[in-house]
Design an enzyme around this catalytic site. Structure first.
Site: not given
Ligand code: GAL
Length: 684
Positions: A151, A315
């Protein structure tokens, strides 16, 4: 669109952190993943201190054992390079790698993304760890791809370390060549800001009165951050291509001050996004009547699709989200996680990984829930993931062979996104208008894309769409205007809102009547204009013909003056001293037309234009859907797939005048059916 080889096969999986769990759990975790029909895991994106516990000392044992077990269970692996989390030894020994705020406060070890992209030491150490990992895993049978960092520009997207000021100066020297040109581009004669030596030039620094920088400098700052981020990512991308050339490369996220389109084109096989629709309960739609809520995520997915027509969700939200002290989100209700998964897929995802397999028991994210809870016993979310896994085991590859289809696109560009962050005379309008258009189209079941206008955009890119909406492109180069004219001349319909076309690429106002670069295309000029706020009462406009409906003329009003005979006035202002003057016009231009809307769009005014254009759902002849159900269409060689997504907790009544098959269940559907709350069907 060129199909993306790495995404030909549909994959479902989870983000997995072997370093967070006793090794005795790993095998059972991988076995249970396979039971859910998962075929992929992402690992390692924050594990630098495991791979390089001391400078120059590398250790792969832990991940070797985990990856071998994953392979034993038939799982493929994506490895993240761990550069989002420089270890303590690194930042302690080389504090110059740390990021610094505009006020000069150094951001220290303890969270993540505390580094800057300009430090040569950080680039060197990032290159070393990337090369070590690539060499080590390039032939591992489970590893199929790499995620660069994690990110980019999340957490923070501004950088003011000494190395950043130096890099900005070098970037400006490359861009402008001479100080005279820089002074001209930044209009420094205003307020005696003229630079006489490059050593005087910095990134914006705190200034009196709310830290306001020179606006043209502020725009260049964002362009610099984007270029600098990409050049940092390229250090890793080049190593991965050289060493692990048969494995693919991606990165995840969609954050500020980054031209993700260019990064994708130059460095990646495809783009990845992290989809957390429950953020809509925190940030989006505040105070909005009838908000789209989690459905508004479809608009973000459209932006991802504009970067990479098919993509991965690295994710996917799989539980309530939250850090210890913020982002306190509600839990997805039964069926909602499945709905969000198909939302991603409907909009172009060919790979979806849940974040995360199991909720962390320590650290800042102990409330960012994964599929499994701390106790690791079967739960509702695991069962829901299993249902999705079984469905996609059957339907996934058919879906993966298709891509999203829309006839309407909302246009955006990075210059206006970035200029509009500082310039409140157009920036905030863009968000309201884009959201209103998306909502008006989406609720009428008219799929839409987002299209970024870039220097590489061609007439063919535009002609894929019947209608383009470019809400408030304040910055418009004459070449862009010429391209849009060609689009209209050859039959396209283009719609602009207020504040169009009055600035050049540096953000200087043209010495021309508004809408500047777009004046010829629209056949009008702007007689007068005003913000509509503060003591000025809300204004409205009256639409000609039909029922002479009234809609709000939001936020900014431009009184239009018809210049060309080819222009028809579609709506007039209905209030204030300019009542009766043109508010909306439509210019017949070649085979097509150009609309000019003198205010900021809202749901009702976008709806008026949609109706006047006669736009309807592509399925209107055989399918009737309530507004709460989203329609998304993916087309492939085996024909179209119609995704129906019910965002309501209540069942939705749907009528099909033809017989269709639900790809997810194999059942035949026709006549009136009830789609359960949060239900999804994919008609084929
Ligand atoms: C995303 C990140 C993850 C985790 C998730 C929940 O932005 O890539 O590592 O932090 O959010 O906060």
């Amino acid at each position: 669109m060129k199909p993306i080889d790495a995404l030909k096969e549909f994959r479902l999986g989870a983000c997995y952190y072997p370093e967070h769990w006793p090794e005795s759990l790993w095998e059972d975790d991988f076995r249970r993943m396979r039971e859910l029909h998962f075929s992929i895991v992402r690992v390692a994106e924050f594990a630098w201190s495991i791979f390089e516990p001391q400078e120059g000392v590398f250790s792969f044992d832990l991940f070797d054992r985990a990856l071998d077990l994953a392979h034993k269970h038939g799982l493929k692996v994506i490895i993240g390079t761990p550069t989002a989390t420089p270890p303590a030894w690194l930042t302690h020994k080389y504090p110059e790698v740390l990021n610094v705020t505009q006020d000069g406060v150094t951001l220290q070890h303890g969270l993540r993304r505390h580094y800057n992209y300009s430090s040569t030491k950080y680039r060197e150490l990032s290159a070393i760890i990337t090369r070590q990992m690539a060499e080590h895993y390039k032939d591992h049978p489970a590893v199929i791809g790499w995620q660069i960092d994690n990110e980019f520009n999340c957490e923070i997207s501004e950088f003011y370390a000494p190395a950043d000021h130096d890099a900005f100066r070098a970037w400006l020297q490359e861009k402008y060549g001479t100080l005279d040109k820089l002074n001209a581009a930044w209009g420094t004669v205003f307020w005696s800001q003229t630079y006489t030596d490059w050593e005087q030039v910095f990134l914006p620094r705190p200034t009196p009165a709310h830290k306001q920088p020179n606006p043209h400098q502020a725009l260049d700052e964002k362009r610099f951050i984007s270029d600098n981020t990409i050049s940092y990512a390229k250090v890793q991308g080049d190593i991965l291509r050289e060493v692990a050339s048969h494995q693919w490369v991606t990165t995840n996220g969609l954050f500020g001050h980054l031209d993700s389109h260019r990064m994708n084109d130059e460095l990646l096989d495809f783009f990845s996004y992290d989809s957390y629709p429950q953020f809509s309960t925190l940030n989006d739609s505040k105070g909005e009547e009838n908000p789209l809520a989690d459905r508004s995520w479809s608009q973000k997915l459209g932006v991802v699709r504009s970067i990479s027509p098919n993509f991965a969700i690295m994710e996917q939200q799989s539980g309530p989200g939250g850090w210890v002290n913020r982002m306190d989100m509600p839990s997805p209700k039964p069926g909602q996680m499945r709905l969000w998964t198909y939302q991603s897929i409907a909009h172009g995802a060919n790979m979806v990984l849940y974040f995360r397999w199991r909720t962390a028991t320590f650290g800042n994210e102990i409330y960012w829930h994964g599929i499994n809870d701390y106790h690791n016993r079967p739960n509702r979310r695991v069962r829901e993931a299993g249902q999705i896994g079984s469905e996609l085991a059957l339907a996934g590859n058919r879906i993966a062979a298709s891509a999203f289809k829309a006839d309407v696109a909302l246009l955006r560009d990075y210059d206006n996104d970035w200029d509009g962050e500082y310039d409140i005379w157009h920036g905030p309008f863009a968000w309201q208008s884009a959201a209103s258009w998306f909502k008006a189209l989406n609720r009428r079941h008219i799929p839409s894309d987002t299209l970024y206008v870039r220097s590489s955009t061609t007439i063919e890119d535009l002609k894929r769409y019947k209608v383009l909406i470019y809400p408030h492109p304040a910055i418009m180069r004459d070449e862009t205007a010429a391209l849009l004219e060609q689009y209209a001349r050859e039959g396209g319909i283009i719609i602009f809102g207020c504040r169009t076309g009055y600035k050049n690429e540096h953000g200087h106002a043209y010495m021309r009547p508004f809408p500047g670069a777009a004046a010829g295309l629209c056949g009008i000029s702007v007689e007068e204009f005003t913000m509509v706020k503060g003591t000025r009462a809300a204004t409205s406009m009256k639409w000609n013909g039909g029922d002479e409906a009234l809609t709000g003329a939001d936020a900014f009003n431009e009184i239009l003056y018809v210049e060309d005979d080819s222009v028809e006035v579609v709506a007039t202002y209905a209030s204030d001293y300019y009542a009766g003057k043109p508010a909306v016009t439509r210019n017949a231009f070649g085979e097509g037309e150009a609309w000019y809307f003198g205010a900021v769009f809202n749901d009702a005014s976008a709806g008026q234009i949609i109706d006047r254009l006669g736009l309807a759902a592509p399925t209107a002849s055989w399918l009737s859907l309530p507004p709460d159900v989203e329609l998304a269409i993916r087309e492939g060689e085996d024909g179209p797939l119609f995704f129906l997504l019910n965002y309501s907790e209540q069942p939705a009544v749907i009528t099909l005048d033809v017989e269709k098959t639900d790809l997810l269940t194999g059942s035949t559907l026709s006549g009136t059916i009830s789609l359960e709350g949060f239900g999804v069907v994919v008609l084929s």
